[in-house]
Design a protein around this motif. Structure first.
Motif, PDB file in Angstrom:
ATOM      1  N   TYR A  68      15.397  53.386  89.492  1.00  0.00           N
ATOM      2  CA  TYR A  68      15.806  53.804  88.154  1.00  0.00           C
ATOM      3  C   TYR A  68      15.411  52.762  87.106  1.00  0.00           C
ATOM      4  CZ  TYR A  68      18.709  55.200  84.211  1.00  0.00           C
ATOM      5  OH  TYR A  68      19.143  55.574  82.963  1.00  0.00           O
ATOM      6  N   VAL A 111      16.857  63.731  91.897  1.00  0.00           N
ATOM      7  CA  VAL A 111      16.501  63.837  90.479  1.00  0.00           C
ATOM      8  C   VAL A 111      15.533  62.710  90.099  1.00  0.00           C
ATOM      9  CG1 VAL A 111      17.362  63.744  88.108  1.00  0.00           C
ATOM     10  CG2 VAL A 111      18.652  64.995  89.846  1.00  0.00           C
ATOM     11  N   LEU A 112      15.841  61.504  90.546  1.00  0.00           N
ATOM     12  CA  LEU A 112      14.979  60.371  90.237  1.00  0.00           C
ATOM     13  C   LEU A 112      13.579  60.577  90.822  1.00  0.00           C
ATOM     14  CD1 LEU A 112      14.690  57.547  89.015  1.00  0.00           C
ATOM     15  CD2 LEU A 112      15.514  56.592  91.179  1.00  0.00           C
ATOM     16  N   LEU A 163      24.515  59.847  86.342  1.00  0.00           N
ATOM     17  CA  LEU A 163      24.576  58.403  86.592  1.00  0.00           C
ATOM     18  C   LEU A 163      25.967  57.790  86.427  1.00  0.00           C
ATOM     19  CD1 LEU A 163      21.167  57.075  85.251  1.00  0.00           C
ATOM     20  CD2 LEU A 163      22.075  56.824  87.552  1.00  0.00           C
ATOM     21  N   SER A 205      14.566  66.149  83.793  1.00  0.00           N
ATOM     22  CA  SER A 205      15.001  65.200  84.816  1.00  0.00           C
ATOM     23  C   SER A 205      15.775  64.040  84.193  1.00  0.00           C
ATOM     24  CB  SER A 205      13.805  64.695  85.620  1.00  0.00           C
ATOM     25  OG  SER A 205      12.819  64.147  84.773  1.00  0.00           O
ATOM     26  N   THR A 206      15.360  63.610  82.987  1.00  0.00           N
ATOM     27  CA  THR A 206      16.087  62.534  82.301  1.00  0.00           C
ATOM     28  C   THR A 206      17.495  62.975  81.947  1.00  0.00           C
ATOM     29  OG1 THR A 206      14.030  61.634  81.400  1.00  0.00           O
ATOM     30  CG2 THR A 206      16.070  61.003  80.299  1.00  0.00           C
ATOM     31  N   LEU A 217      19.602  63.014  85.042  1.00  0.00           N
ATOM     32  CA  LEU A 217      19.961  61.638  85.416  1.00  0.00           C
ATOM     33  C   LEU A 217      21.075  61.110  84.538  1.00  0.00           C
ATOM     34  CD1 LEU A 217      16.615  59.738  86.183  1.00  0.00           C
ATOM     35  CD2 LEU A 217      18.589  59.953  87.693  1.00  0.00           C
ATOM     36  N   ASP A 218      20.924  61.305  83.233  1.00  0.00           N
ATOM     37  CA  ASP A 218      21.955  60.835  82.306  1.00  0.00           C
ATOM     38  C   ASP A 218      23.304  61.478  82.607  1.00  0.00           C
ATOM     39  OD1 ASP A 218      20.105  59.266  81.059  1.00  0.00           O
ATOM     40  OD2 ASP A 218      19.729  60.651  79.394  1.00  0.00           O
ATOM     41  N   ALA A 245      21.370  62.430  92.979  1.00  0.00           N
ATOM     42  CA  ALA A 245      20.773  61.468  92.053  1.00  0.00           C
ATOM     43  C   ALA A 245      19.415  60.981  92.557  1.00  0.00           C
ATOM     44  CB  ALA A 245      21.721  60.284  91.854  1.00  0.00           C
TER      45      ALA A 245
END
Length: 924
Positions: free
Chosen positions: A296, A247-248, A271, A263-264, A267-268, A244
């Motif tokens: 984030y 990715v962020l 998370l 990347s969004t 993350l989704d 995570a």
């Protein structure tokens, strides 16, 4: 170093300094050692414990030869010993070479780099192949050795070609090891560690994003719901949080919109599992929850409006914060009684929460309504939670509400909105089952106080606020820590609300009757002390309430009389019967008088000077009567220092409250204080005189002239002990008190001079001390270590010059002009600043320097060429000042009205003199 190590080092020597025969003997000795049956054990021991590179190299060579020649004849036990030892040394203790995080010197970094470069060129692909083969072959039969291999591999991933690992062969193997049930947890966790190393490898953002997407990390999500304490869950948790973070980081670094979208999406996807891990699993020490979540949340600031999934993430972040700030129930009793364990846990949690509350404020800015609704629901849920968790749940919910209030400015607090109003109303109207607990009660009261700006604009809430502070939730709480804090916070509430509380004064006073009665209804025969000074806050609150001009005079007089009269009667009764008291009774009664003085002092803070002297002098008369009573304490108990200190404090208060009408009471008071005064008490006495001078200036001239000889005699006698003492043995409480007295004396003299009272020094009774005062001020202005004190002394001299020296040349004080020109000017304004201990880089020193330059300007204005000739002809030559600079100085001083330019020139002159100095200057 034993013989083996010595022989090896000699045999490797290439310096030519070793005798050839000795070197030959060493080589032969080393060869014979290889024939020793225990050679393998010897080599492994040296590899583990000897730090000489030559010895380690020789041992590896020897082991290689022995294994090549004798492996077939070795016993199984010997083979296993060698194998495990070598694996252990290679995989676990060679970390200092391959790890990127190991602290190294520049030389060690260079060595490690050369070794790695050589390994990349010569053997890394073969090593990687060996890892794969060993793990594939032995994962079922010897999982322990496979875990060791993977742990070794994890350390290499950061610096070898990532393509050797990220391919269609190795990555599927690692995920197969992670996902297959039945394998050992140690092996599965080791495989997760390798994937984490791959995820964490440094590379450009676009390549990293492609790598992260290709791993299909979602297949491991389900593994974190197993036993939370297992090694596998810990490994998977670290992998998920590490993934995570990467990715962020990619989201922040990539530029293209397509990459942002990818990347969004990643993350989704991850998370929800990250949030689960944060709340339910043991976190890896290297992972910062706050740092990740803050990063984030920062990405959301540019998104408006927030999508539904982002709103869900906000709620999950808030839940993580709530979980993290919650106390462990195991500390409940310790926190309630606040023993050592409880205090340590409270301090630890206070520090731990700081960053989490910063995160909460950031979340509140991104999604204010979601945040407030979450806190309201948390509060509601906490109230209905089971008794075994109720305390911690309620405390956490209240702490969230408090932190939310901290993040709101005054305007937002005053305006509020519907949800904020509901939050505060819920807070005030709720009775928590666990309110008897200390931590819950404290945060409850602190939270109410935090929202007082809102309550101030919503007066319908006032009765609820008063009830919370005045009943068992506040001042009457069974826990003394809570009741004390409630008293203080209630005083702050009254100070803020004041006039809006006028309709409630009767209610408040009735509610506080029992608290006040502890002071006003004390039995003379009582052997129990009233208590601590907690009552001061209550009496201050009462004073603030009844001291307002909004209160009618008749009621105001009645309220004040009902308090002051019984309090003064208590004091008078004790004073009248003081001789009949035995030592135990005397101690208790003295303590009670102290608390009564504190209560009266606090009560008076609510009454302004204008009210008691101008608009309602009858109120002032009551305080004068009270002062008259309390001054009797100094007569009856002349040597009881705590009582004298309390009375002195009350006189300070009356100076502010009664103004000039306090004058008739001062001679008696000052006489009593001067009769018995130790250095520590003399400090307080001088501070009182400073207050009088600052407030009344020349009106206190007669009083000051009367007491000054006694003060000067005692203080100069006392501080002489400071001058006579030196060495570490003088660092005693007595010497520290005397140093404080000396420091206060400088301020006292400064206040006299700067408030047009310098004539006090010249009165017939005081002239005998003038020389001592001048010498004291001179020494301090030149030598004192505290630059603030030096500045005050220089300012004192400047004011005296203005007061006592006319431009016409008339001498008001014979000899003063000569002293200033011949002694003060050169010692303070030249020699002290030329000395290198005078540091221009220090801010206080620069301020002092400005005052010294101003002093020169004033001396020139008052003394003209008399000053200039002496300063230039006597002072400058003694510090070897060049003639051209001396001439420039004269021109600048005569012509410049720009003090900044004059100060700049004089500083450059002093710095020039310093540069040409060869030694320290002896002060004249």
């Amino acid at each position: 170093m034993d013989d083996v190590e010595k022989a090896i080092l000699i045999s490797f020597d290439e310096s030519g300094a070793i005798d050839s025969e000795l070197k030959s003997q060493a080589v032969n000795f080393c060869q014979k050692i290889k024939e020793n049956p225990s050679i393998c054990s010897l080599c492994i021991e040296k590899l583990c414990f000897c730090k000489h590179v030559q010895v380690q190299f020789w041992c590896l060579q020897a082991l290689q030869e022995v294994i090549r020649v004798k492996y077939g004849s070795m016993s199984l036990e010997e083979k296993n010993f060698i194998r495990k030892s070598i694996f252990s040394i290679t995989c676990l203790e060679d970390d200092e070479l391959v790890s990127m995080d190991y602290p190294r010197t520049p030389e060690e970094v260079a060595v490690a780099g050369r070794v790695k470069d050589a390994m990349r060129n010569q053997c890394v692909p073969q090593i990687v192949r060996a890892w794969y083969d060993i793990v594939s072959m032995y994962r079922n039969s010897d999982p322990e050795i496979c875990a060791t291999v993977l742990d070794c591999m994890r350390r290499y991933v950061s610096w070898i070609d990532i393509g050797l690992i990220v391919n269609d062969v190795f990555i599927p193997l690692l995920f197969e090891l992670i996902l297959v049930d039945g394998l050992s947890e140690q092996l599965r966790a080791a495989a997760a560690g390798c994937v984490l190393a791959v995820v964490s490898k440094r590379m450009d953002a676009q390549s990293k994003l492609s790598l992260l997407k290709s791993l299909q990390i979602s297949r491991v999500f389900g593994l974190v719901s197993a036993d939370n304490d297992s090694e596998l869950v810990s490994g998977i948790s670290a992998l998920i949080t590490g993934y995570a973070v990467e990715v962020l980081e990619c989201f922040k670094r990539v530029n293209s919109e397509d990459a942002k979208v990818v990347s969004t999406e990643l993350l989704d996807e991850i998370l929800p599992t990250v949030f689960y891990v944060m709340q339910n699993c043991e976190m890896d020490a290297a992972f910062s929850i706050v740092q990740f979540l803050s990063g984030y949340v920062a990405t959301m600031k540019t998104l408006s409006p927030l999508q539904d999934n982002k709103m869900l993430h906000i709620s999950q972040i808030l839940e993580v914060i709530r979980t993290q700030i919650r106390y462990d129930p195991m500390y409940r009793h310790n926190l309630d009684i606040l023993d050592k364990i409880g205090a340590e846990e409270e301090n630890r949690m206070s520090e731990f929460r700081k960053d989490l509350f910063v995160l909460l404020r950031n979340v509140g800015r991104v999604a204010p309504e979601v945040t407030r609704m979450f806190i309201r629901n948390s509060l509601a849920n906490a109230i209905t939670s089971s008794s075994d968790k109720n305390v911690e749940e309620v405390e956490a919910a209240l702490s969230l509400l408090y932190a939310l209030g901290e993040s709101m400015n005054d305007e937002a607090m005053r305006v509020g909105n519907g949800l904020l109003s509901e939050l505060v109303t819920d807070l005030l109207s709720t009775r928590f089952p666990c309110h008897s607990n200390r931590v819950v009660a404290l945060v409850y009261l602190e939270t109410i106080a935090r929202y007082m700006k809102f309550i101030q604009e919503n007066v319908q809430c006032i009765p609820l606020v008063l009830a919370a502070f005045l009943d068992e939730r506040g001042i009457r709480h069974p826990n003394i820590h809570v009741s004390r804090r409630a008293s203080y916070l209630f005083m702050r509430v009254v100070k803020l609300m004041k006039s809006k509380l006028v309709p409630f004064i009767e209610t408040i006073l009735q509610s506080l009757q029992d608290v006040v009665a502890r002071f006003t209804s004390m039995s003379f025969a009582s052997k129990e002390p009233i208590g601590s000074e907690d009552g001061a806050h209550i009496f201050e609150a009462i004073g603030l309430l009844i001291g307002m001009e909004d209160v009618p005079l008749e009621k105001q007089s009645g309220y004040l009389s009902s308090l002051l009269t019984p309090l003064c009667q208590q004091v008078e009764a004790t004073l009248m019967n003081s001789k009949a008291l035995n030592p135990e009774e005397s101690t208790v009664q003295i303590a009670n008088i102290q608390q009564i003085i504190v209560a009266i002092n606090a009560l008076s803070k609510g009454f302004s000077e204008r009210l008691v002297t101008s608009s309602r002098p009858a109120i002032g008369h009551m305080f004068k009567q009270t002062l008259d009573v309390l001054l009797q304490i100094l007569v009856v108990f002349p040597k009881v220092e705590p009582l004298r200190t309390k009375v002195l404090s009350f006189i300070h208060r009356m100076v502010d409250t009664l103004g000039a009408s306090v004058f008739p009471y001062l001679p008696k008071a000052l006489e009593q204080f001067l009769a018995e005064s130790e250095p520590k008490e003399m400090v307080g006495f001088l501070l009182l005189l400073n207050q009088l001078m600052c407030k009344f200036s020349t009106l206190v001239c007669d009083i000051l002239e009367e007491v000054f000889p006694t003060i000067a005699g005692r203080v100069f006698s006392a501080i002489q002990r400071v001058a006579d003492s030196s060495g570490p043995e003088t660092n005693t409480e007595e010497i520290r008190e005397l140093q404080e007295l000396q420091k206060t004396l400088y301020t006292f003299l400064h206040v006299i001079a700067t408030h047009d009272l310098s004539s006090v020094f010249l009165s017939p009774r005081n002239r005998d001390y003038l020389n001592s005062i001048m010498q004291l001020l001179l020494h301090a202005s030149c030598h004192h270590k505290d630059m603030v004190i030096r500045k005050a002394c220089v300012q004192t001299f400047v004011k005296l010059i203005k007061d006592w020296c006319a431009s016409s040349g008339e001498e008001k004080v014979p000899g003063f002009k000569t002293f200033i020109i011949e002694t003060f000017s050169t010692n303070c304004c030249l020699y002290s600043v030329v000395d290198k201990s005078f540091e221009f880089g220090d801010a206080n020193t620069l301020v002092l320097f400005g005052e010294i330059v101003l002093a020169q300007k004033v001396m020139y204005e008052k003394f003209g060429d008399d000053f200039l000739v002496h300063f230039v002809s006597k002072g400058f030559p003694s510090v070897h000042c060049p003639q051209n600079l001396a001439e420039q100085y004269c021109q600048k001083l005569k012509g410049s009205s720009d003090m900044k330019a004059l100060r700049s020139f004089y500083q450059s002159l002093i710095e020039h003199l310093r540069q040409q100095q060869n030694g320290s200057l002896v002060f004249r």
